[in-house]
Design a protein around this motif. Structure first.
Motif, PDB file in Angstrom:
ATOM      1  N   UNK A 443       0.720  -1.283   0.071  1.00 60.99           N
ATOM      2  CA  UNK A 443       0.019  -0.043   0.181  1.00 60.99           C
ATOM      3  C   UNK A 443       0.868   1.103   0.016  1.00 60.99           C
ATOM      4  N   UNK A 444       1.971   1.076   0.560  1.00 54.44           N
ATOM      5  CA  UNK A 444       2.773   2.443   0.654  1.00 54.44           C
ATOM      6  C   UNK A 444       3.410   2.658  -0.982  1.00 54.44           C
ATOM      7  N   UNK A 445       3.674   1.661  -1.581  1.00 50.72           N
ATOM      8  CA  UNK A 445       4.197   1.824  -3.209  1.00 50.72           C
ATOM      9  C   UNK A 445       2.896   2.317  -3.790  1.00 50.72           C
ATOM     10  N   UNK A 446       1.613   1.611  -3.643  1.00 58.41           N
ATOM     11  CA  UNK A 446       0.439   2.155  -4.215  1.00 58.41           C
ATOM     12  C   UNK A 446      -0.188   3.556  -3.864  1.00 58.41           C
ATOM     13  N   UNK A 447       0.181   4.009  -2.751  1.00 55.09           N
ATOM     14  CA  UNK A 447       0.018   5.581  -2.464  1.00 55.09           C
ATOM     15  C   UNK A 447       0.972   6.339  -3.223  1.00 55.09           C
ATOM     16  N   UNK A 448       2.066   5.969  -3.511  1.00 55.95           N
ATOM     17  CA  UNK A 448       3.126   6.845  -4.358  1.00 55.95           C
ATOM     18  C   UNK A 448       2.575   6.827  -5.896  1.00 55.95           C
ATOM     19  N   UNK A 449       2.025   5.550  -6.210  1.00 53.07           N
ATOM     20  CA  UNK A 449       1.786   5.675  -7.532  1.00 53.07           C
ATOM     21  C   UNK A 449       0.303   6.592  -7.841  1.00 53.07           C
ATOM     22  N   UNK A 450      -0.422   6.370  -6.758  1.00 57.32           N
ATOM     23  CA  UNK A 450      -1.641   7.270  -6.883  1.00 57.32           C
ATOM     24  C   UNK A 450      -1.643   8.620  -6.567  1.00 57.32           C
ATOM     25  N   UNK A 451      -0.911   9.156  -5.308  1.00 54.59           N
ATOM     26  CA  UNK A 451      -0.792  10.250  -4.876  1.00 54.59           C
ATOM     27  C   UNK A 451       0.483  10.929  -5.006  1.00 54.59           C
ATOM     28  N   UNK A 452       1.270  10.509  -5.844  1.00 52.23           N
ATOM     29  CA  UNK A 452       2.727  11.212  -5.817  1.00 52.23           C
ATOM     30  C   UNK A 452       2.836  12.759  -6.152  1.00 52.23           C
ATOM     31  N   UNK A 453       3.648  13.265  -5.399  1.00 48.88           N
ATOM     32  CA  UNK A 453       3.629  14.794  -5.555  1.00 48.88           C
ATOM     33  C   UNK A 453       2.275  15.537  -5.078  1.00 48.88           C
ATOM     34  N   UNK A 454       1.409  15.018  -4.135  1.00 51.42           N
ATOM     35  CA  UNK A 454       0.355  15.812  -3.708  1.00 51.42           C
ATOM     36  C   UNK A 454       0.495  15.936  -2.190  1.00 51.42           C
ATOM     37  N   UNK A 455       1.594  15.866  -1.712  1.00 54.52           N
ATOM     38  CA  UNK A 455       1.862  16.359  -0.223  1.00 54.52           C
ATOM     39  C   UNK A 455       1.727  15.229   0.761  1.00 54.52           C
ATOM     40  N   UNK A 456       1.354  14.066   0.615  1.00 55.64           N
ATOM     41  CA  UNK A 456       1.214  13.186   1.790  1.00 55.64           C
ATOM     42  C   UNK A 456       2.536  12.308   1.891  1.00 55.64           C
ATOM     43  N   UNK A 457       3.652  12.313   1.161  1.00 56.98           N
ATOM     44  CA  UNK A 457       4.549  11.259   1.233  1.00 56.98           C
ATOM     45  C   UNK A 457       5.265  11.093   2.438  1.00 56.98           C
ATOM     46  N   UNK A 458       5.813  12.358   2.730  1.00 49.59           N
ATOM     47  CA  UNK A 458       6.397  12.598   3.958  1.00 49.59           C
ATOM     48  C   UNK A 458       5.942  12.146   5.180  1.00 49.59           C
ATOM     49  N   UNK A 459       4.424  12.631   5.306  1.00 54.91           N
ATOM     50  CA  UNK A 459       3.746  12.086   6.486  1.00 54.91           C
ATOM     51  C   UNK A 459       3.710  10.681   6.695  1.00 54.91           C
ATOM     52  N   UNK A 460       3.447  10.219   5.193  1.00 63.59           N
ATOM     53  CA  UNK A 460       3.474   8.454   5.234  1.00 63.59           C
ATOM     54  C   UNK A 460       4.585   7.776   5.757  1.00 63.59           C
ATOM     55  N   UNK A 461       5.756   8.374   5.068  1.00 63.17           N
ATOM     56  CA  UNK A 461       7.172   7.694   5.639  1.00 63.17           C
ATOM     57  C   UNK A 461       7.134   7.889   7.256  1.00 63.17           C
ATOM     58  N   UNK A 462       7.029   9.054   7.722  1.00 58.20           N
ATOM     59  CA  UNK A 462       7.055   9.230   9.272  1.00 58.20           C
ATOM     60  C   UNK A 462       6.132   8.378  10.166  1.00 58.20           C
ATOM     61  N   UNK A 463       4.818   8.161   9.690  1.00 56.55           N
ATOM     62  CA  UNK A 463       3.705   7.535  10.417  1.00 56.55           C
ATOM     63  C   UNK A 463       4.100   6.020  10.210  1.00 56.55           C
ATOM     64  N   UNK A 464       4.675   5.475   9.185  1.00 53.55           N
ATOM     65  CA  UNK A 464       5.200   4.050   9.114  1.00 53.55           C
ATOM     66  C   UNK A 464       6.565   3.803   9.632  1.00 53.55           C
TER      67      UNK A 464
END
Length: 516
Positions: A443-464
């Motif tokens: 799901x972490x990869x899928x979120x990058x595919x779907x949402x890349x550059x939309x501002x959530x990635x750093x938060x995703x990496x921190x919370x996981x």
């Protein structure tokens, strides 16, 4: 005359000193006193609309995506890294990433005036005797949503933050509060926003109850464990309530999301409204496009200055160690690989660093500027919350509460099916028998595919808990320095704030930055 005074007041409110304490205790220098301004809903409502604009403006230019730098998804272009050490440190995690880093201080400073002004509105509404309760509550919903969204963002990146609450100012002051208190406050604000905001808004600048519900679910999912507020069951129930309401749906064609002539689609839960006319442009393409194209023509709509470019992991195929699978339509919509312009292929200028024709961010290209406007006037809307994100978040909560097979089915039948134009090949379907941990990785990869550059990635990496390991592996500049450490999960409290805010001392600095 009233409108003139209101504009003066709003300007003073937003442009005052960045220090939390100085902002909240300084009187506005306008013809109307603050008490007079907040006495009437006719004055308060335009102020709240101004707050939406001020919040939107934190997403303009570099400010909109600077937090995505230093991730495994995006990094700065080579020329940017070579020419600005303070900014380069956001990817290098170098000795310049300190309390005196002005690139970060600018982002801290731009948000506090909006938070503080929203807090003043909330306090004033609590004292208001206006008989129009419905209108008053709607404005309360707006201000509560804005304060919650910005407090959430600030705390995700800086940890414990001040809580600006006029009713509790004697108790809280402007010192940093515990994560438990911060997230309890954010949740309370969002519960008010869910309660008081309408289901739909004709004015797209303003949030809806659905936006508040979506963000509330994300807060339960993203809250730091130390806050005691991360709750997968509550997140799941919150997302399910939003999904079951049927207000939002995926657009059939992923490409429609990036078509500037199709803003505010059925998938949009909340997006920042921009256009191609100054001052409502956002300059996003100015920072995302290729310097090689800018060198040819300032009217080339995919030109720019390489502030943020995808990492190899983000633009590469799975066969090359990247994320993109054959046939995924999101790839071509998200990332530019071809720089042919008017039949010509640009040539690299060796003085620029060498990556100007490597793949670039495509999502924010604004073709409306082509040939007539500088790409500085790019003005596509910028998503904050969209339905695909909520579906993926909901799938995560299903997995975390023991329903992995259901989570797999949800991802397969929604975002992945759309990514293959409605017909997901058998070999691209996720296996319902995967383990809980395998789903987390996928799901972490899928979120990058779907949402890349939309501002959530750093938060995703921190919370996981993945920030250090994945950034060190995938970000070119972080890999070269090898300097990223666990304390980089937070940014340093800006030096200017420590100097101006009597409630924050040098010893209150985030761990790892104390003696820098």
């Amino acid at each position: 005359m009233k409108k003139h005074y209101m504009l003066l007041f709003m300007s003073a409110l937003i442009l005052i000193s960045p220090s939390c304490k100085k902002f909240i205790t300084e009187d506005p220098q306008t013809a109307l006193s603050e008490e007079q301004v907040f006495k009437s809903l006719d004055n308060i409502e335009p102020l709240v609309l101004g707050l939406y604009t001020s919040w939107r403006n934190t997403k303009k230019d570099r400010g909109g995506f600077i937090f995505t730098l230093g991730s495994d998804e995006a990094q700065q272009g080579a020329y940017q890294v070579r020419t600005d050490e303070r900014q380069a440190s956001l990817d290098r995690y170098s000795a310049f990433l300190t309390a005196s880093n002005t690139a970060l201080a600018e982002q801290w400073n731009s948000r506090w005036p909006v938070i503080s002004a929203a807090a003043k509105v909330i306090y004033a509404l609590g004292l208001s005797q206006d008989s129009d309760i419905q209108r008053k509550n709607k404005i309360l919903g707006d201000a509560s949503f804005i304060r919650a969204a910005l407090n959430f963002e600030m705390s995700q990146y800086w940890g414990e933050i001040p809580l600006i609450d006029q009713a509790k100012f004697a108790e809280y002051g402007t010192r940093r509060q515990s994560l438990e208190l911060v997230y309890t406050s954010i949740i309370a604000d969002l519960e008010n926003a869910v309660k008081y905001l309408p289901v739909t808004q004709t004015d797209k600048r303003r949030a809806t109850s659905g936006a508040a519900l979506a963000l509330l679910g994300k807060v339960y999912l993203y809250a730091p464990l130390a806050s005691g507020q991360r709750d997968y069951a509550k997140a799941k129930d919150t997302f399910k309530k939003l999904i079951d309401a049927g207000t939002y749906s995926l657009v059939a064609n992923y490409s429609d999301l990036w078509n500037p002539t199709k803003p505010n689609t059925s998938e949009s839960i909340f997006e920042f409204q921009f256009n191609n006319v100054y001052p409502d442009n956002n300059q996003t393409q100015w920072q995302m496009g290729s310097r090689s194209l800018a060198d040819i023509d300032q009217y080339a709509y995919f030109g720019g200055y390489d502030l943020m470019v995808p990492t190899k992991y983000c633009y590469g195929k799975t066969s090359e160690g990247g994320i993109w699978e054959d046939g995924d339509l999101r790839k071509a919509e998200s990332i530019r690989y071809d720089f042919t312009y008017n039949g010509k292929v640009p040539v690299l200028n060796p003085a620029f660093g060498g990556d100007e024709l490597d793949p670039h961010v495509k999502k924010f290209e604004d073709i409306r500027t082509q040939g007539t406007l500088s790409f500085w006037l790019s003005g596509k809307n910028i998503f904050y919350l969209r339905y695909a994100d909520i579906l993926l978040c909901y799938a995560e909560t299903l997995n975390e509460t023991g329903a992995t097979a259901q989570a797999v089915d949800l991802v397969n039948t929604t975002v992945r099916t759309r990514a293959w134009n409605g017909n997901l090949p058998a070999d691209k379907k996720w296996n319902a028998g995967m383990s809980q941990q395998q789903f987390r990785d996928n799901i972490l990869d899928e979120r990058m595919r779907e949402l890349c550059f939309e501002g959530w990635r750093r938060m995703d990496l921190i919370r996981t808990g993945k920030l250090v390991d994945l950034v060190k592996l995938r970000n070119r500049w972080a890999r070269e320095t090898g300097s990223i450490q666990a304390f980089h999960n937070r940014y340093p409290i800006p030096l200017q704030e420590i100097k101006q805010n009597d409630d924050i001392k040098e010893t209150d600095q985030n761990q790892g930055y104390l003696n820098q």
